[in-house]
Design a protein around this motif. Sequence first.
Motif, PDB file in Angstrom:
ATOM      1  N   HIS A 121      -5.502   0.608  -9.278  1.00  0.00           N
ATOM      2  CA  HIS A 121      -6.023  -0.768  -9.230  1.00  0.00           C
ATOM      3  C   HIS A 121      -5.530  -1.472  -7.966  1.00  0.00           C
ATOM      4  O   HIS A 121      -6.305  -2.137  -7.262  1.00  0.00           O
ATOM      5  N   LEU A 122      -4.245  -1.336  -7.689  1.00  0.00           N
ATOM      6  CA  LEU A 122      -3.661  -2.008  -6.527  1.00  0.00           C
ATOM      7  C   LEU A 122      -4.166  -1.402  -5.220  1.00  0.00           C
ATOM      8  O   LEU A 122      -4.400  -2.118  -4.236  1.00  0.00           O
ATOM      9  N   LEU A 123      -4.346  -0.086  -5.207  1.00  0.00           N
ATOM     10  CA  LEU A 123      -4.860   0.563  -4.001  1.00  0.00           C
ATOM     11  C   LEU A 123      -6.280   0.099  -3.690  1.00  0.00           C
ATOM     12  O   LEU A 123      -6.679   0.013  -2.525  1.00  0.00           O
ATOM     13  N   GLU A 166      -8.451   3.941   4.821  1.00  0.00           N
ATOM     14  CA  GLU A 166      -7.531   4.477   3.813  1.00  0.00           C
ATOM     15  C   GLU A 166      -8.286   4.827   2.528  1.00  0.00           C
ATOM     16  O   GLU A 166      -7.983   5.841   1.879  1.00  0.00           O
ATOM     17  N   LYS A 167      -9.278   4.018   2.180  1.00  0.00           N
ATOM     18  CA  LYS A 167     -10.100   4.336   1.009  1.00  0.00           C
ATOM     19  C   LYS A 167     -10.890   5.618   1.234  1.00  0.00           C
ATOM     20  O   LYS A 167     -11.007   6.455   0.327  1.00  0.00           O
ATOM     21  N   PHE A 199       0.830  -1.207   0.000  1.00  0.00           N
ATOM     22  CA  PHE A 199       0.000   0.000   0.000  1.00  0.00           C
ATOM     23  C   PHE A 199       0.866   1.259   0.000  1.00  0.00           C
ATOM     24  O   PHE A 199       0.668   2.170  -0.815  1.00  0.00           O
ATOM     25  N   LYS A 200       1.852   1.278   0.870  1.00  0.00           N
ATOM     26  CA  LYS A 200       2.721   2.457   0.994  1.00  0.00           C
ATOM     27  C   LYS A 200       3.528   2.677  -0.289  1.00  0.00           C
ATOM     28  O   LYS A 200       3.657   3.817  -0.768  1.00  0.00           O
ATOM     29  N   ALA A 201       4.061   1.590  -0.868  1.00  0.00           N
ATOM     30  CA  ALA A 201       4.870   1.709  -2.085  1.00  0.00           C
ATOM     31  C   ALA A 201       4.020   2.190  -3.260  1.00  0.00           C
ATOM     32  O   ALA A 201       4.470   3.007  -4.069  1.00  0.00           O
ATOM     33  N   CYS A 202       2.790   1.690  -3.362  1.00  0.00           N
ATOM     34  CA  CYS A 202       1.898   2.105  -4.454  1.00  0.00           C
ATOM     35  C   CYS A 202       1.527   3.576  -4.323  1.00  0.00           C
ATOM     36  O   CYS A 202       1.487   4.311  -5.319  1.00  0.00           O
ATOM     37  N   ALA A 254     -17.103  -1.065  -0.224  1.00  0.00           N
ATOM     38  CA  ALA A 254     -16.707  -0.912   1.175  1.00  0.00           C
ATOM     39  C   ALA A 254     -17.773  -0.210   2.008  1.00  0.00           C
ATOM     40  O   ALA A 254     -17.597  -0.010   3.209  1.00  0.00           O
ATOM     41  N   GLY A 255     -18.889   0.170   1.366  1.00  0.00           N
ATOM     42  CA  GLY A 255     -19.987   0.794   2.094  1.00  0.00           C
ATOM     43  C   GLY A 255     -19.844   2.287   2.292  1.00  0.00           C
ATOM     44  O   GLY A 255     -20.488   2.856   3.177  1.00  0.00           O
ATOM     45  N   LEU A 256     -19.009   2.936   1.463  1.00  0.00           N
ATOM     46  CA  LEU A 256     -18.764   4.368   1.645  1.00  0.00           C
ATOM     47  C   LEU A 256     -19.725   5.249   0.853  1.00  0.00           C
ATOM     48  O   LEU A 256     -19.681   6.473   0.964  1.00  0.00           O
ATOM     49  N   GLY A 257     -20.585   4.646   0.031  1.00  0.00           N
ATOM     50  CA  GLY A 257     -21.541   5.438  -0.736  1.00  0.00           C
ATOM     51  C   GLY A 257     -21.828   4.814  -2.080  1.00  0.00           C
ATOM     52  O   GLY A 257     -21.202   3.822  -2.471  1.00  0.00           O
TER      53      GLY A 257
END
Length: 697
Positions: free
Chosen positions: A394-396, A404-405, A373-376, A438-441
Motif C-alpha cells: 500500500h505504501l509503495l 520504481e513502479k 520508500f527504501k524502508a518499506c 501511472a500509465g504503465l498498462g
Amino acid sequence: MEFSKLISKGNLFLAWKRIKAGDNSEYKKYFRNIYYAYEVSIDKNISHLHEILKGGAYSPQYPTRIFMPKPSGLQRPITLLQIEDQIVLQAIANLYINKLHRRRKKLQEKSIFSNIFDNDTESEFVIKKWKYSYPKFKDEVYRLFESNYKWVAKFDLSAFYDTISHELLLRILNPTKEYESRTEILKWLNTWSSVAKSSAIGHGIPQGPIASNILADLFMLPVDEILSEKYSYLRYVDDIRILGESEKEVRKAIIELEILCRNRGLIPQGNKYSIFLAKNKEQALGALPSISESIDEINVFTKKEKIVKYFYQSVSENKKEVVDKTRFKYILFRGVADSKILSIVLKLMPKYPEHIDAISAYLRLYTKSKRIFKACLENLGNTPYGYVAGEMWHLLSIFATIDEKRNLLRTAIASLKIENDFNYRWGLLHFIVSCDHAGLGNYSNFLIYQKDPLHQALLAYYVPKRYYNSSKLIKYIFKRNSFEAMIVFADYLSSSDVELSKIVTDLSKLPVQVVNTFQSFGIIPSSDTTADPIGIVLSERYKVKKYSNWKSVFGKEYSHAMYFLKTADSNYHSGRTHWLQHQNSFNQILFYVFQEYLQNNSLPGIVRLNGGDGKLLAFGNLVQKDNQFDKNYPKVSIAFRNCNDRRNKLPASHPYEIKGGQRTSHLRKGEQEGIRKELSVAYSKIIEFFESMSNGV
C-alpha cells in the motif's frame, strides 16, 4: 428466543446503528465505502433483509479471515463478515443485551469492567468506551490492595473467541434446548466461525465485530456470577485478576476458576498465569493488552511541540524500544510531520509489526520520501507477516516513482499468483492498479481474477474512470453474486455519463440491494417517480419546508447533488467529518446552479466563477465576505462560507490549517449542530427564492 423480535425491522435498524457507532476502526476500514453506499438506501435494504429473514430465504456467507500480528509473535485472527451478516450478528447481540443487562448490571464496575452497558439499552452507543471502564478497573484493584488484599492471581484465556461454544452461548439466553430459531442461529454461527463448509466446528465467534465483543463478555457471565460471590474477582474481557489476603485464598479461587472455564470449553493460557505477593498497587494492577491511561492528557487541540514531547515519552531513552504502546499508537494515528520522529518510526517499524497500522497511518502524512520508500522495500523483504507485507505494498503505491513502479511491477504480479493472504493480496492489487494510474498498462484488469469480491469492493474507488465505459472488468463485477462491489460503484456511476445499460443488459438480475442503492442515487428510475429525495432529506434533517422542485433547480446535476447529500445525511451521527465533507460538496453544487440561474436571468448576486486561467475558483473565494453574492444573499453566503471554512480545517482535508498553520481537528458535535442550524436558514432562503421566481414575484 423470539424469532420475530430478532428479525424485526426495529432490531435490525438498531443493529445497523450500533455497527456504524462502533469504535472498532481496524475492522471497519475494510467496509467503510460499502457502509456509505448501503446506508443511502437503508430503509429499503433493512426492509429487504427483514423479508428474507422472515421468509427463510436468508443465507449467511462464509467469511474472509485475516491475521494481524500480535506482540507475542503470533497472529490474531480477524473475521470479515459480509455486511448483512454483520447486521444479523449484531441483531442477535441486541437480544442478549436486552435480556441480560439487569442480571449483568449487578456485577458491572464491581467484578466486570469490559463492555459496560449504558443504562439506556436502546441507545446506539450502548457500550461505554474503555476510557470509562478501565479507570474503574484500576481503582478497584487499588482499593482492594489498600484493603490488605495483596496476594494477586493473574489468569488469561487462550484463543478466547475461538473456543466459545455455540450451544452454551445460546443456552445463556434461553436455558431450554427447544426454542424457536435455535437451529437457524446455530447454522449462522457455524458459518461465521468457518471459512468453508467442511470446517464448521460448533464453536468460535467471529473476532472483529462489536457484536462479538458483547457476546464473548456475556458468555463469561455464569462464571462471573459464581466467582464474584466468593472472591475478590475482577475481569476485563479474558484478562482476570483475583486478589486475596492469603496465597491459599487466591489459589483456591484460581482452581475453581479453571474448572469452571474448562467446563465451558475454555482453555487457560499457562504462560500468562501467575500468583504473587504484590509489593505495591501498580504491581497488583499489572498491564492489560492495549490499555493505558497515559493518553488521557492528549487531545486533538494539543500543539505540535507537546505532541512531539508525548511521542518521545512513548519510546525508550535510546529510541530503540516502545515503552508505552498505547501512547505510541495514539500519537502516530493523530500524526505530526517531524523529521526526527520519522527517523525513529522507520527504525522501529521492522521490530513492531503489531503497530503497523499506526505506523502506516503516520507515514501517509508524507507525500514523497525516498527514506520511506527504501524502508518499506526493506521491510517487505524481511517481514514474515502477510498483513505487514500488504501494508508495505500500500505504501509503495504511494511513495514509488513511475520508474520504481515499473521495476517492482513484475515482482508484484508474480507475488499475486502465489500469495493467499487477504491483506497481502489487497496491498499487491492496490500497487498494481496504481501502476495503471501511472500509465504503465491496463493493470486494473487483474481485479477480474480475484476470488474474494471484497478485494473488488475495496478497490472500486481506485479503478481509472476509463474502465467504466463498458469494460470487461466492470461487466464482470456486475455478474458476481456479491452486491458489495456493485453498490460501491454507485458513487462513480451517479457522477459520470456512463450508461448503465452498457454494463448491465438485464436490470432484473441485479441484487435487490444494488437496485435499492442505484434508485437512491438516481442511476435507475425509482418506482416512485413523484418523490424528490433531495427535498425529503433537506426537510427531515434541516427542518425546512418540503420543496418538491429540486429536480428543476439542479437539472442535469440532480443525481450528482443527491449522491453528496444522501451520503452526508447517512453519516450525520456516525461520521461527522464525513458528513461535513459531503455536505460541503452538496453546497458547492447548489451554489453553482444558483449562480447559473442568476446569470441566465440577469439577477443580482452574480460572481465570477472562473479565474484568468479558465479554471474554477475555489469555493471559499466564491462565497467570501462582501462580494456581490454575499451582499445579496448574506444568510446563504455566511452558512456556505462557514461550512467550507470548517471543512478545510478537517484532518482529512489538510494536516494543518491553510491560514494560521494550526493543527486541524475533527468536527465536534456542538460544531456540527451550529453548522446545521446555519444551513437550515440558508436552504430556507434558497427555497423562498426559487418559489418566488416560479410565482413571478
